[in-house]
Structure formats: C-alpha cells, structure tokens
Design an enzyme around this catalytic site. Structure first.
Site, short mmCIF file in Angstrom:
data_model
loop_
_atom_site.label_atom_id
_atom_site.label_comp_id
_atom_site.label_asym_id
_atom_site.label_seq_id
_atom_site.Cartn_x
_atom_site.Cartn_y
_atom_site.Cartn_z
N HIS A 1 -7.96 -5.12 -1.24
CA HIS A 1 -6.71 -4.56 -0.73
C HIS A 1 -5.92 -5.55 0.11
CE1 HIS A 1 -4.19 -1.07 -0.16
NE2 HIS A 1 -4.19 -1.22 1.15
N ASP B 1 -9.96 -3.79 -5.37
CA ASP B 1 -9.38 -2.97 -4.30
C ASP B 1 -9.89 -1.54 -4.39
OD1 ASP B 1 -7.80 -1.63 -2.48
OD2 ASP B 1 -5.92 -2.54 -3.14
N SER C 1 0.85 -1.19 0.00
CA SER C 1 0.00 0.00 0.00
C SER C 1 0.89 1.25 0.00
CB SER C 1 -0.96 -0.04 1.19
OG SER C 1 -1.99 0.90 1.05
#
Length: 686
Positions: A661, A626, A540
């Site tokens: 995610h 995501d 991320s």
C-alpha cells in the site's frame, strides 16, 4: 508532452462476461477476471501479463522525460540530508535515535547510556534489507530492562510482520514468535513476556496473544479474540505510567477496551465499558486513575476519569465543546498532555491534575504541531514537533517551569531553502451547501493571481484523517517552477472537528467529492488558476476521491494522479471475504444488507460510474501485494477507462510488483515515485 499518438497502442484488457444481481439490480463486471482467484497469491499468467504490459507502457510513456525525471529526483534528493538523524530520546537509562548513512535507503538504530558512553548499534536496517526488494521495520520495542528488543519486519509489503526477539548485546535473534504480527508489541514489566496482535488469513487484526520468552509459540495464550464483529480490529498498548496493558477492539466508529496489570498479563482482563455502537473511547492511566477521552455525550469528545476498580463509572473532567475538538490526552506524572484542534489548527495544552492549563504558543497563523518522543512517565520537558507550509519541520522541548521552547533540530535542506521567498495563505471557500471549506495554499513570492496559474491540489477526505498544513520539501520543485500547491481540508477528514468527519461518510459521502470540486472552483474564483490547469492527487480513499471527481468534473483537471486508489467501492463492500470490508461498513455502509447503501455507493463508486466522455490525463498506481487496496481495483479501473474514455489524453497504470500500500520501501525509491508524479503533471498540464 507525451501523447498516446507518440506511443505504441496501449494495453487492452479483454472483457469476459461476468454479472451478478443484488437488490434486484444486475451488475455487469467484464473485468472481474483481473482478480486472481488464488489471491493473495497472484500467479495467473493472463493477469500478470496484463499488469506487465501496463508497466511497459508506463515506461515507454515516461522514457522521453527521463531528463526531467532525473532532474526532479536530483532536486528532491538534494533537499534531504543524506546522513539525516533523529533527536535522541531518553527512555530509562538510555538515549535512543536513528541515523542514515550517506546514500543508504534505510535507517540504522542506535543507543547509548544517558550518563555517557559509546554508541551501540541495535538494529541495522540496510543489512537486514540486503537482497530484498521490499523491507519495512514496523516496530521495535525495547524491554524494560533494556536487554532485549521485540521487532516487527515485513519483507514483501503484505503487512504480515515477523515478530522476533533480539538480544541487544549480541544482535542475535533469539526466537521468532509469529509470522503474522501487526501493530506494536508490548512488554510485561519483568521483561520476560510480550503481548502482541496477529492477523488472520483475511488480514484482520483479530486477536491479542501473550508469549513467555523461550516457550513454544504454539502454547501462547490468547488473551482476547474478537468473535462478535468481523469488522473490529484488535490492538494493544501500555499506559504512560507503565502499570497497565490495554487491549482494545473496535472499528472507526465504536470501541471497547480492557486492561490487565503489566506485571502479570496472564491474569483475567478487566472490561472498562462494553461496546456501544458509535461510541468511541480511548484510555490512559496515572495516579491510580483511568483517563478516558470519549464522544459519549458530545461529538467533539470530552475527558473523564474513573477508578480502575469501577472502570465504567466516568466522572467528567473536561466537558465536550462545539468549538474545541479534543483529540487525545496522555497522562504523565505532572501533567495531562492534551491535544485539541480549534478552527482546524492544532493546540497543545499541558494541564496539571489540579486543573491549571497552559497552551504552548506558536507564532504562525497556520501550522501543524503534535506531542511526540516522550516515552517516560516523568519528563522534565515535553518533546513536540512543528512545521507549516513554509517552515521546515522543527523539534522542540517545552519546559513547563520556564515556559520556554528550546529548538533541538530544524529540518536541514542541504541544497538551500529560504522561507522568506514563499508565502502561505489559508482560504475559506464556499461549498455548494453553504459550508466553508478551508484550503491551505503555498506559492513562491511573485506568483501572479491572474487566473492563469498552475495549481497542484491535494486532499484525502476519509476516516476522520486530517491533512495538516505541514512542510514538504518535495513540493519546492513545483513552487520554483511557478506552481501554487494547495491542500483542501474537505469533509470526511476531521480538520474542523469530529462532525466534519461525520459529514463525509455513509449517506453524506458525496459531500467529500463536492467539497473538493468546490474548493477547486473557489481557487479559480480567487484567480490562482483556471480550469484545465489544476493537477490533482490523492491516494487510497483519496484515490477514490480522484476517481469520483474525474467522473463528475473532468474539464476542471489538467492531470489526475490516483495512488493505490479505492475505486471499486461497490464490489469491495459487497465482498466480506476481503481483508478490510467488514471494518469499512461503518465508513461507507453495508450494501449486502442495505439496499439504500447499495444504491448510494453505486451512485458514486468511481469504477461503476466511468462514463463515455473525455477524461483528463491520468496516472494510476497500485501494489501487487497491497492488502488494503487490492491491485485489481486500479487495474480494473484503468481497463474500463481505456474502453470508455473518448479523448486522446494519456492514461497510465503502474503496478509495483513487489510492494504494497505504501509503494516502494527505500527512501530513494519512494522519492523516485514522487518524481514520477511530478514529471507526469509537469508534462501534461499545459
């Protein structure tokens, strides 16, 4: 080691002219077409064909290493107890816990009367997940009378949860309240209503609603809707004494909280203190007072109290401190449970309302500890969790009367683990601006610090999120193969206090990247490794870090693994229709209105700064569903890297076509993805 020469040609995404101008600068983006115009629906065949081709190339590259991958997976799986279960937690008349059945991907949730009686199965995740590619139980809140549960379930990875009410006696789903919930719902004290938050079409948690059971959801009352700030998110919670429901709105720098009686949430909300830019505050309630943790007068926060009748008038209880970072306070009947951090190490403190403090002691020099599993207002003991880089996760009950820590559970490693065979150090490495960056490292005894070792280095470095020096059984697969594993506690996280976080955001963002590079060079200087033998990993915002340092110092890295990487920073921050963009401006800056922010972001945005230079072997992952880091960010980055890089090293892109995610949802599926990461670095770092 797989080389591209051993494989068919890698996929090449076509380039299509696309450009725009901002602040007098023209930006060319020939891979912009990889963003499906109908997102979040992704049906463009050309886009899907490219992603599928990349996945096929990934499979072809990993196929020769199937034996290693299977071995790693078996090792990691062997360290997890197949019938793992949690320590029961008492809440009212009941004890609650979860348990896995051997071989199962998902948990089953149970309860029984605290006075004794049979186990009751209240939620069966394996049954609920059957036939689904993805399943996640986001929350389960039992009503105060113990008869009902409000559950949040996501079955596609989009983080848009279905909020349902379940009869715990029969298992029947009584009603679906909404299909777009997020967070954790809160019950009214009469068990006849729930307060919850919803996301809008842009996946922003924008309002809190009140639903009376049995009523038409279309008639639900909106208690609060954020209309002033696009980037604020709304959340709900309940005070520890269960008297109040809090409704908070804010971003990562500013907050504003309201409350209402949990006996009747339909009453008008009471504002505690109006939002003030860059002021955060968090609130609990007990003994007729509000307990407020805030950074209004000190960067490391202070504790104050207030009368609910005059909630904005705060009286200081614990002042802010340059050394002590006050991270939170929960108000129980007898104590304030206070979490602080000193020199990067967690401190757990019980403070009586007369001001006497007791710090819960821990023996190791480096560790991670937190309160957790204390739902009741009047606990006789306080539950907490503890681990270190060498000590498996341990659950304790702390008795404030005797001062004793009772061990309730130690993480079992079924295949065997001897902590005495491993060592951990905490180093301070100088950054280029003179700051000292902590690095936590673990290795097997006998590891030679001769400058030839292999190092696996991890970091995150954003949003004030610290990476604790905690135990991870997966890394034993690297340690036992002679590697050292390290965590760089770089700026952008709040490891060394809130100012450590501030020094890694906005116009100081590049401190984060420099700290990571300098930490790696420091580990070289300490003879743990040498350039080219360092494998790095981040996800991320940590994936943004991977992209930045791959651009700036490619010769340092033997392999780079970037999970769901936030790498198209400039384009994303320029698009306020994307789910998270407005809420991200306090972290990165707003390049739409601020030319200086535009230039600064452009100077480090990994996608924009890809160069014609050699790059190390790279594995990039993403998720089609995501909502946080959209799939086209890793896809565009991989496409541009393929076009620009001048080396013959392996570049792989893997997009989970049915996940979001967090990657795949089952515990074995997630473990398999870790095994893929380890197999990649083991076969690429020479």
């Amino acid at each position: 080691m797989t080389k591209p020469s051993d494989l068919p040609p890698p996929p090449r995404a076509s380039q299509k002219p696309h450009s725009y101008e901002r602040h007098g600068v023209t930006i060319d983006d020939p891979w912009a077409w990889l963003r499906d115009a109908n997102y979040p629906q992704v049906g463009d065949e050309e886009v899907l064909d490219y992603l599928k081709a990349e996945n096929a190339y990934f499979d072809a590259a990993m196929a020769p290493h199937k034996e290693l991958l299977d071995t790693l997976f078996a090792e990691m799986k062997g360290r997890l107890k197949e019938d793992e279960s949690s320590v029961p937690v008492k809440d009212g008349d009941w004890l609650y816990w979860w348990a896995f059945e051997p071989g199962a991907q998902y948990r089953r949730w149970f309860r029984k009367l605290a006075t004794g009686g049979p186990d009751e199965l209240i939620f069966d995740e394996p049954t609920e997940a059957e036939g689904k590619d993805y399943f996640r139980l986001g929350a389960m809140e039992v009503s105060p009378d113990g008869k009902l549960a409000a559950t949040l379930v996501d079955d596609n990875g989009s983080e848009r949860f279905k909020l349902r009410i379940r009869d715990l006696a029969t298992g029947e789903e009584l009603e679906t309240v909404t299909d777009v919930a997020i967070g954790s719902p809160v019950w009214s004290n009469d068990s006849k209503a729930v307060v919850f938050t919803e996301v809008n079409e842009n996946w922003r948690s924008y309002r809190a609603r009140y639903h009376r059971l049995g009523a038409d959801p279309a008639d639900d009352v909106t208690l609060y809707e954020e209309t002033e700030e696009l980037g604020f998110s709304v959340g709900v919670g309940k005070s520890q004494d269960r008297s109040l429901i809090f409704i908070a709105t804010g971003d990562n720098a500013t907050s504003e909280v309201r409350f209402v009686s949990a006996d009747d949430p339909s009453q008008p909300l009471v504002l505690i203190a109006a939002r003030k830019e860059k002021r955060e505050y968090h609130v609990d309630a007990a003994h007729g007072k509000l307990w407020v943790v805030t950074n209004d007068t000190h960067v490391n926060f202070r504790l104050a109290q207030a009368d609910p009748a005059d909630p904005g008038n705060w009286t200081e209880v614990i002042p802010g401190s340059d050394r002590v970072y006050l991270r939170g306070a929960t108000s129980y009947r007898d104590h304030l449970a206070i979490t602080t951090r000193i020199d990067g190490l967690d401190q757990l403190i019980l403070r009586t309302y007369s001001g006497d403090e007791t710090r819960i002691p821990f023996a190791e020099a480096s560790y991670s500890a937190a309160f957790g599993g204390n739902p009741e207002f009047t606990p006789a003991t306080y539950r907490l969790g503890y681990s270190s880089m060498v000590t498996p996760g341990t659950v304790y009950d702390y008795d404030p009367a005797s001062g004793e820590l009772e061990v309730l559970k130690v993480q079992e490693i079924p295949s065997g683990y001897d902590a005495s065979q491993y060592e951990t150090d905490r180093l301070l490495v100088p950054a280029r601006d003179g700051k000292q960056v902590p690095v936590s490292v673990v290795y097997k005894k006998g590891f030679e610090r001769n400058g030839e070792g292999k190092l696996f280095l991890y970091a995150y470095g954003a949003y004030g999120h610290a990476i604790p020096p905690s135990f991870n059984s997966n890394r034993i697969s690297l340690l036992d193969r002679g590697w050292a594993c390290a965590i760089a506690h770089i700026r952008g996280g709040d490891d060394l206090g809130y100012d450590w976080f501030l020094q890694g955001k906005l116009q100081q963002r590049t401190n984060t990247f420099n700290d990571f590079v300098d930490a790696a060079k420091g580990m070289v200087a300490e003879k743990f490794t040498r350039p080219g033998r360092i494998a790095i990993n981040g996800g991320s915002a940590g994936g943004e870090l991977m992209g930045a340092v791959a651009n700036s110092d490619p010769e340092l890295w033997g392999a780079v693994v970037a999970d769901v990487p936030f790498v198209d920073v400039l384009n994303t921050m320029l698009d306020d229709t994307l789910p998270l963009t407005p809420g991200e401006w306090p972290e990165w800056g707003n390049p739409i209105t601020d030319a200086q922010a535009f230039e600064y972001i452009r100077s480090y945005s990994p996608y924009d700064q890809v160069k014609r230079q050699p790059y190390p072997p790279m594995l990039i992952t993403g998720g089609l569903n995501d909502p946080r880091v959209t799939y086209w960010e890793p896809a565009k980055w991989a496409a541009k890297l393929r076009e620009y890089k001048t080396d013959t090293n392996l570049l792989l892109l893997k997009i989970n076509m049915g996940a979001g995610h967090g990657g795949k949802s089952g515990r074995w599926e997630r473990l398999h993805e870790v095994a893929e990461t380890y197999a990649f670095i083991l076969t690429q770092v020479e």
